[in-house]
Design a protein around this motif. Structure first.
Motif, PDB file in Angstrom:
ATOM      1  N   ILE A  28      -5.776   3.280 -10.214  1.00  0.00           N
ATOM      2  CA  ILE A  28      -5.642   2.019  -9.485  1.00  0.00           C
ATOM      3  C   ILE A  28      -4.457   2.184  -8.536  1.00  0.00           C
ATOM      4  N   GLU A  29      -4.717   2.160  -7.242  1.00  0.00           N
ATOM      5  CA  GLU A  29      -3.614   2.257  -6.278  1.00  0.00           C
ATOM      6  C   GLU A  29      -3.431   0.901  -5.610  1.00  0.00           C
ATOM      7  N   VAL A  30      -2.247   0.334  -5.767  1.00  0.00           N
ATOM      8  CA  VAL A  30      -1.947  -0.966  -5.184  1.00  0.00           C
ATOM      9  C   VAL A  30      -1.371  -0.761  -3.785  1.00  0.00           C
ATOM     10  N   LEU A  31      -1.986  -1.421  -2.805  1.00  0.00           N
ATOM     11  CA  LEU A  31      -1.535  -1.352  -1.420  1.00  0.00           C
ATOM     12  C   LEU A  31      -1.074  -2.729  -0.976  1.00  0.00           C
ATOM     13  N   ASP A  32      -0.322  -2.759   0.105  1.00  0.00           N
ATOM     14  CA  ASP A  32       0.057  -4.015   0.737  1.00  0.00           C
ATOM     15  C   ASP A  32      -1.028  -4.340   1.766  1.00  0.00           C
ATOM     16  N   ALA A  33      -1.710  -5.466   1.602  1.00  0.00           N
ATOM     17  CA  ALA A  33      -2.829  -5.811   2.478  1.00  0.00           C
ATOM     18  C   ALA A  33      -2.413  -5.931   3.935  1.00  0.00           C
ATOM     19  N   ARG A  34      -1.124  -6.123   4.202  1.00  0.00           N
ATOM     20  CA  ARG A  34      -0.657  -6.224   5.581  1.00  0.00           C
ATOM     21  C   ARG A  34      -0.527  -4.858   6.237  1.00  0.00           C
ATOM     22  N   ILE A  35      -0.367  -3.802   5.403  1.00  0.00           N
ATOM     23  CA  ILE A  35      -0.213  -2.441   5.935  1.00  0.00           C
ATOM     24  C   ILE A  35      -0.949  -1.453   5.013  1.00  0.00           C
ATOM     25  N   ALA A  45      -3.545  10.815  -3.259  1.00  0.00           N
ATOM     26  CA  ALA A  45      -4.866  11.405  -3.007  1.00  0.00           C
ATOM     27  C   ALA A  45      -4.964  12.808  -3.597  1.00  0.00           C
ATOM     28  N   SER A  46      -3.890  13.591  -3.464  1.00  0.00           N
ATOM     29  CA  SER A  46      -3.914  14.950  -4.007  1.00  0.00           C
ATOM     30  C   SER A  46      -3.746  14.943  -5.524  1.00  0.00           C
ATOM     31  N   LEU A  47      -2.988  13.981  -6.045  1.00  0.00           N
ATOM     32  CA  LEU A  47      -2.776  13.904  -7.489  1.00  0.00           C
ATOM     33  C   LEU A  47      -4.033  13.458  -8.234  1.00  0.00           C
ATOM     34  N   ARG A  48      -4.775  12.521  -7.657  1.00  0.00           N
ATOM     35  CA  ARG A  48      -5.931  11.961  -8.371  1.00  0.00           C
ATOM     36  C   ARG A  48      -7.138  12.895  -8.353  1.00  0.00           C
ATOM     37  N   GLN A  49      -7.171  13.831  -7.411  1.00  0.00           N
ATOM     38  CA  GLN A  49      -8.271  14.787  -7.280  1.00  0.00           C
ATOM     39  C   GLN A  49      -9.593  14.038  -7.109  1.00  0.00           C
ATOM     40  N   ASP A  50     -10.576  14.248  -8.016  1.00  0.00           N
ATOM     41  CA  ASP A  50     -11.886  13.616  -7.827  1.00  0.00           C
ATOM     42  C   ASP A  50     -12.089  12.407  -8.730  1.00  0.00           C
ATOM     43  N   LYS A  51     -11.032  11.870  -9.307  1.00  0.00           N
ATOM     44  CA  LYS A  51     -11.162  10.721 -10.200  1.00  0.00           C
ATOM     45  C   LYS A  51     -11.481   9.455  -9.401  1.00  0.00           C
ATOM     46  N   PRO A  52     -12.285   8.545  -9.978  1.00  0.00           N
ATOM     47  CA  PRO A  52     -12.562   7.279  -9.289  1.00  0.00           C
ATOM     48  C   PRO A  52     -11.267   6.528  -9.020  1.00  0.00           C
ATOM     49  N   CYS A  53     -11.234   5.843  -7.887  1.00  0.00           N
ATOM     50  CA  CYS A  53     -10.013   5.143  -7.490  1.00  0.00           C
ATOM     51  C   CYS A  53     -10.348   3.752  -6.967  1.00  0.00           C
ATOM     52  N   ILE A  54      -9.590   2.754  -7.435  1.00  0.00           N
ATOM     53  CA  ILE A  54      -9.696   1.400  -6.904  1.00  0.00           C
ATOM     54  C   ILE A  54      -8.483   1.147  -6.021  1.00  0.00           C
ATOM     55  N   LYS A  55      -8.730   0.892  -4.750  1.00  0.00           N
ATOM     56  CA  LYS A  55      -7.642   0.533  -3.838  1.00  0.00           C
ATOM     57  C   LYS A  55      -7.521  -0.993  -3.858  1.00  0.00           C
ATOM     58  N   VAL A  56      -6.416  -1.481  -4.396  1.00  0.00           N
ATOM     59  CA  VAL A  56      -6.200  -2.918  -4.519  1.00  0.00           C
ATOM     60  C   VAL A  56      -5.292  -3.378  -3.389  1.00  0.00           C
ATOM     61  N   LEU A  57      -5.845  -4.161  -2.477  1.00  0.00           N
ATOM     62  CA  LEU A  57      -5.053  -4.678  -1.358  1.00  0.00           C
ATOM     63  C   LEU A  57      -4.402  -5.976  -1.814  1.00  0.00           C
ATOM     64  N   MET A 118      -4.586   4.370 -14.723  1.00  0.00           N
ATOM     65  CA  MET A 118      -3.203   4.544 -14.285  1.00  0.00           C
ATOM     66  C   MET A 118      -3.012   3.745 -13.008  1.00  0.00           C
ATOM     67  N   ILE A 119      -1.992   2.904 -12.974  1.00  0.00           N
ATOM     68  CA  ILE A 119      -1.715   2.081 -11.796  1.00  0.00           C
ATOM     69  C   ILE A 119      -0.552   2.687 -11.023  1.00  0.00           C
ATOM     70  N   MET A 120      -0.758   2.842  -9.728  1.00  0.00           N
ATOM     71  CA  MET A 120       0.216   3.517  -8.888  1.00  0.00           C
ATOM     72  C   MET A 120       0.424   2.717  -7.613  1.00  0.00           C
ATOM     73  N   GLY A 121       1.488   3.019  -6.916  1.00  0.00           N
ATOM     74  CA  GLY A 121       1.746   2.337  -5.660  1.00  0.00           C
ATOM     75  C   GLY A 121       3.177   2.529  -5.219  1.00  0.00           C
ATOM     76  N   ILE A 122       3.415   2.378  -3.935  1.00  0.00           N
ATOM     77  CA  ILE A 122       4.768   2.506  -3.412  1.00  0.00           C
ATOM     78  C   ILE A 122       5.585   1.283  -3.834  1.00  0.00           C
ATOM     79  N   PRO A 123       6.894   1.316  -3.665  1.00  0.00           N
ATOM     80  CA  PRO A 123       7.718   0.176  -4.077  1.00  0.00           C
ATOM     81  C   PRO A 123       7.361  -1.128  -3.367  1.00  0.00           C
TER      82      PRO A 123
END
Length: 311
Positions: A28-35, A45-57, A118-123
């Motif tokens: 689960i990668e959390v993004l800022d919907a504004r950017i 992207a390189s760490l997750r390899q071919d695992k399914p990913c949910i981009k949460v805006l 696993m939930i990930m994202g920038i600060p």
């Protein structure tokens, strides 16, 4: 604006993520919907390899809804990626993230096993608030500033999903200068690491092109000035940011603009569009190639001077 920010805990987090990720089912990668682009960590992207990913805006309530939909469609073109927009003010939307996780790996549930996420994202994208909503209790430390989470933790959500939290990590250097400004404008970078006025000039120039009516309405302007400096002065004048002699305090005006952007007072705004990115990335590649060329030239000139002095 070039950002280099890679504290020790972030480097450690990257290594720990690489070790744990083989045992994870869904990222689960959390993004800022504004950017969405600028808040997307290329290291993930390189760490997750071919695992399914949910981009949460996340923070969709602060972003332009029409542009958010464009970004969802754009992100889902990537193999193995599904995207969704949420706001932490609506817990029902947050809980739908787990529904998506279970649908992506139905075999885990069929086997009676927990879905390992696993939930990930920038600060400062709201990752910790999402975790607390999912857990129904205060687990992750939250704060309206970057780099609050400092260590990994594993949380059993008691609903068939186990969630691994990670510290917010930035990559070593933000090469795209536009992304650097956008990260600074939205608060992903500590205010001490940026020049407020430079970030405000960049931001107001973009807003004048994309959302001119918002600026006119908010700062009581009949017409927008022709350049960023005059526009910031007009905003400062509107907000009473005056110094001795009637001069405008640009720094104070910059603080006001960025605060009102971050809080949503300026309305639902998005600072980048999908069709802007290719040209920006091409410019980054050209600049990188030019830098390498200059380094080679400098090295050759140094070699020639050395040989000349040896004679």
């Amino acid at each position: 604006m070039s950002i280099q920010w890679f504290p020790g805990h972030m480097h450690k987090a990257q290594k720990e993520i690489a070790e744990v990720i083989p045992k994870i089912d869904v990222i689960i990668e959390v993004l800022d919907a504004r950017i969405p682009f600028s808040s997307e960590n290329p290291m993930i992207a390189s760490l997750r390899q071919d695992k399914p990913c949910i981009k949460v805006l996340n923070k969709r309530d602060l972003a332009d809804p029409e542009v958010t939909q464009l970004w969802i469609e754009h992100l889902e073109k990537e193999q193995g990626v599904t995207a969704m927009a949420v706001t932490t003010s609506n817990p029902d939307e947050i809980h739908k993230i787990m529904e998506r996780c279970r649908k992506l790996v139905p075999h885990r549930e069929a086997m009676g096993k927990n879905v390992r996420t696993m939930i990930m994202g920038i600060p400062n994208v709201g990752k910790s608030t999402i975790i607390n909503t999912l857990a129904g209790r205060m687990i992750a430390v939250t704060g309206n500033q970057p780099a609050v989470t400092r260590r990994q933790q594993r949380i059993n959500l008691q609903n068939g999903v186990v969630l691994s939290d990670t510290p917010g990590i930035l990559w070593p250097k933000v090469e795209n200068p536009h992304s650097g400004f956008r990260l600074a404008a939205t608060g992903a970078v500590k205010d001490t690491a940026m020049e407020y006025d430079e970030v405000a000039f960049y931001t107001v120039e973009y807003l004048a092109k994309q959302y001119p009516e918002r600026l006119k309405e908010r700062y009581n302007l009949d017409e927008l000035p022709n350049n960023d400096v005059e526009l910031m002065e007009a905003i400062g004048r509107s907000r009473g940011c005056l110094q001795a002699g009637g001069r405008i305090n640009i720094y104070k005006a910059s603080e006001i603009l960025l605060h009102e952007l971050r809080s949503g007072t300026l309305g639902q705004l998005t600072l980048e569009l999908p069709d802007m990115i290719p040209a920006e990335l091409e410019a980054v590649e050209i600049a990188a190639a030019l830098k390498v060329e200059q380094q080679i030239k400098k090295k050759e000139e140094r070699r020639k001077r050395y040989l000349k002095n040896k004679r």
